[in-house]
Design a protein around this motif. Sequence first.
Motif, PDB file in Angstrom:
ATOM      1  N   GLY A 327      -9.097  -3.808  -5.600  1.00 17.85           N
ATOM      2  CA  GLY A 327      -7.997  -4.344  -6.394  1.00 17.85           C
ATOM      3  C   GLY A 327      -8.453  -5.466  -7.312  1.00 17.85           C
ATOM      4  O   GLY A 327      -8.072  -5.528  -8.485  1.00 17.85           O
ATOM      5  N   ALA A 328      -9.295  -6.362  -6.777  1.00 17.41           N
ATOM      6  CA  ALA A 328      -9.814  -7.455  -7.591  1.00 17.41           C
ATOM      7  C   ALA A 328     -10.654  -6.915  -8.738  1.00 17.41           C
ATOM      8  O   ALA A 328     -10.588  -7.407  -9.869  1.00 17.41           O
ATOM      9  N   ASN A 329     -11.443  -5.896  -8.448  1.00 12.73           N
ATOM     10  CA  ASN A 329     -12.283  -5.318  -9.499  1.00 12.73           C
ATOM     11  C   ASN A 329     -11.449  -4.644 -10.583  1.00 12.73           C
ATOM     12  O   ASN A 329     -11.730  -4.804 -11.777  1.00 12.73           O
ATOM     13  N   VAL A 368      -1.760  -1.301   2.451  1.00 17.92           N
ATOM     14  CA  VAL A 368      -2.754  -1.052   1.408  1.00 17.92           C
ATOM     15  C   VAL A 368      -2.247  -1.539   0.050  1.00 17.92           C
ATOM     16  O   VAL A 368      -2.937  -2.263  -0.676  1.00 17.92           O
ATOM     17  N   TYR A 369      -1.029  -1.157  -0.275  1.00 20.83           N
ATOM     18  CA  TYR A 369      -0.485  -1.540  -1.585  1.00 20.83           C
ATOM     19  C   TYR A 369      -0.223  -3.042  -1.666  1.00 20.83           C
ATOM     20  O   TYR A 369      -0.400  -3.649  -2.727  1.00 20.83           O
ATOM     21  N   GLU A 370       0.163  -3.658  -0.567  1.00 23.13           N
ATOM     22  CA  GLU A 370       0.368  -5.103  -0.571  1.00 23.13           C
ATOM     23  C   GLU A 370      -0.962  -5.828  -0.733  1.00 23.13           C
ATOM     24  O   GLU A 370      -1.057  -6.832  -1.455  1.00 23.13           O
ATOM     25  N   ARG A 373      -1.953  -5.673  -4.357  1.00 22.64           N
ATOM     26  CA  ARG A 373      -1.196  -6.652  -5.157  1.00 22.64           C
ATOM     27  C   ARG A 373      -1.754  -8.061  -4.943  1.00 22.64           C
ATOM     28  O   ARG A 373      -1.877  -8.850  -5.886  1.00 22.64           O
ATOM     29  N   MET A 374      -2.062  -8.400  -3.689  1.00 16.85           N
ATOM     30  CA  MET A 374      -2.600  -9.709  -3.376  1.00 16.85           C
ATOM     31  C   MET A 374      -3.913  -9.951  -4.110  1.00 16.85           C
ATOM     32  O   MET A 374      -4.145 -11.025  -4.671  1.00 16.85           O
ATOM     33  N   ALA A 375      -4.789  -8.935  -4.102  1.00 16.59           N
ATOM     34  CA  ALA A 375      -6.088  -9.087  -4.738  1.00 16.59           C
ATOM     35  C   ALA A 375      -5.953  -9.285  -6.243  1.00 16.59           C
ATOM     36  O   ALA A 375      -6.658 -10.112  -6.848  1.00 16.59           O
ATOM     37  N   ARG A 376      -5.055  -8.539  -6.854  1.00 15.50           N
ATOM     38  CA  ARG A 376      -4.844  -8.686  -8.298  1.00 15.50           C
ATOM     39  C   ARG A 376      -4.260 -10.070  -8.616  1.00 15.50           C
ATOM     40  O   ARG A 376      -4.648 -10.712  -9.608  1.00 15.50           O
ATOM     41  N   ARG A 377      -3.336 -10.515  -7.789  1.00 14.39           N
ATOM     42  CA  ARG A 377      -2.749 -11.842  -7.981  1.00 14.39           C
ATOM     43  C   ARG A 377      -3.814 -12.939  -7.815  1.00 14.39           C
ATOM     44  O   ARG A 377      -3.849 -13.914  -8.572  1.00 14.39           O
ATOM     45  N   PHE A 378      -4.686 -12.759  -6.832  1.00 15.00           N
ATOM     46  CA  PHE A 378      -5.784 -13.700  -6.594  1.00 15.00           C
ATOM     47  C   PHE A 378      -6.639 -13.847  -7.855  1.00 15.00           C
ATOM     48  O   PHE A 378      -6.992 -14.963  -8.250  1.00 15.00           O
TER      49      PHE A 378
END
Length: 383
Positions: A327-329, A368-370, A373-378
């Motif tokens: 997600g972060a990537n 998984v979806y949460e 979202r957390m990684a993208r928000r981070f």
Amino acid sequence: MAKKITLLGSTGSIGTQSLDVARTQGYEVFALAAYSNVDLLERQIQEFHPRYVAVVSPVAYERLSARLAGQADAPILMQGAESLVELAKMPEADVVLNAVVGIAGLGATLAALEAGKDVALANKESLVTGGHLVMQAAQKSGAKLLPVDSEHSAIFQCLQDPYGPKALSKILLTASGGPFFGMKPEELKNKTFRDALKHPNWSMGSKITIDSATLMNKGLELIEAVWLFDLPADKVEVVVQRQSIIHSMVQFVDNSILAQLGVPDMRIPIQYALTWPERLPGSTPELDFRTLQSITFDQPDEETFRCLAACKKAITKGGLAPCAANGANEEAVRLFLEEKIGFLDIGRLVEAVVDSDSFGGSYNLSDVYECDRMARRFVLEQL
């Protein structure tokens, strides 16, 4: 009897090459799905006459619907991300080829497997983000996961001997090294997305090409290999093979090694996933050893290309750590393509999110979806 295929992600690089294979083999295309490329999707409809077509983008759906209005043989149109899941579980297709980019492909992979459909998997993020759920669904239904990535296809082919998996010692996962191989941080800090998109061997979509430049793609493939071939991460060794001729190797307990070689053309692994367990003639050129001057090997620089190190750390942590890394990537690559962050920031952000939590324990699809979202928000909070 010719196979019927459902192709998700039909207008991307893998999707268009999959249709080349379908054309060569005479396969029936039961359904197509794409995000927003209406012009190409319309041409695919006119040639392959699918019964169903899904368009994720609402604007693109309206455009395609208007173009097809009044045509007697027009397909049934479906709209939105949820339509990928609906197509994936329809019973008519023999195999679902999932070439969707990113975590958006996870739901369709699970739906197809739960419906007992074999999945030709080009969406590595399905296993990266929800590996436990995907493997559980495949085992429960008895459906097969057939790898489309060239590296995992190579490993799969090398293990076709019935004794192969039992005697497997480790996997040698090859990497091209991308366009920046051998460069150090000082050389990389000012690289733009235009530089990163100049891959030396493969013609791919922008996201996967950026991932190749950062070695994130190899990190994701390492995680995928752990799930597909049931090996711990320390038994998957990444080896740089600059010519992209050896697509991966397997080493057995007697230290013998098998390698799969071929020209760098994705139609080879796509076709094998669709024709397995048979091998059939295809349209790709043969590897000409008379003109092949050298095959070289090297080691990846994990200190410079931090994404690979972060993915190793993530799969070792387990749980949802790989999902967080992915997600972060995805978010960082989006920002890099928009020129809002630098090239080296991608690895920094992926590593930071993996280090931000333990991520252990079991999980369900909502988790998984949460986590995504957390990684993208981070990532956004680090700007």
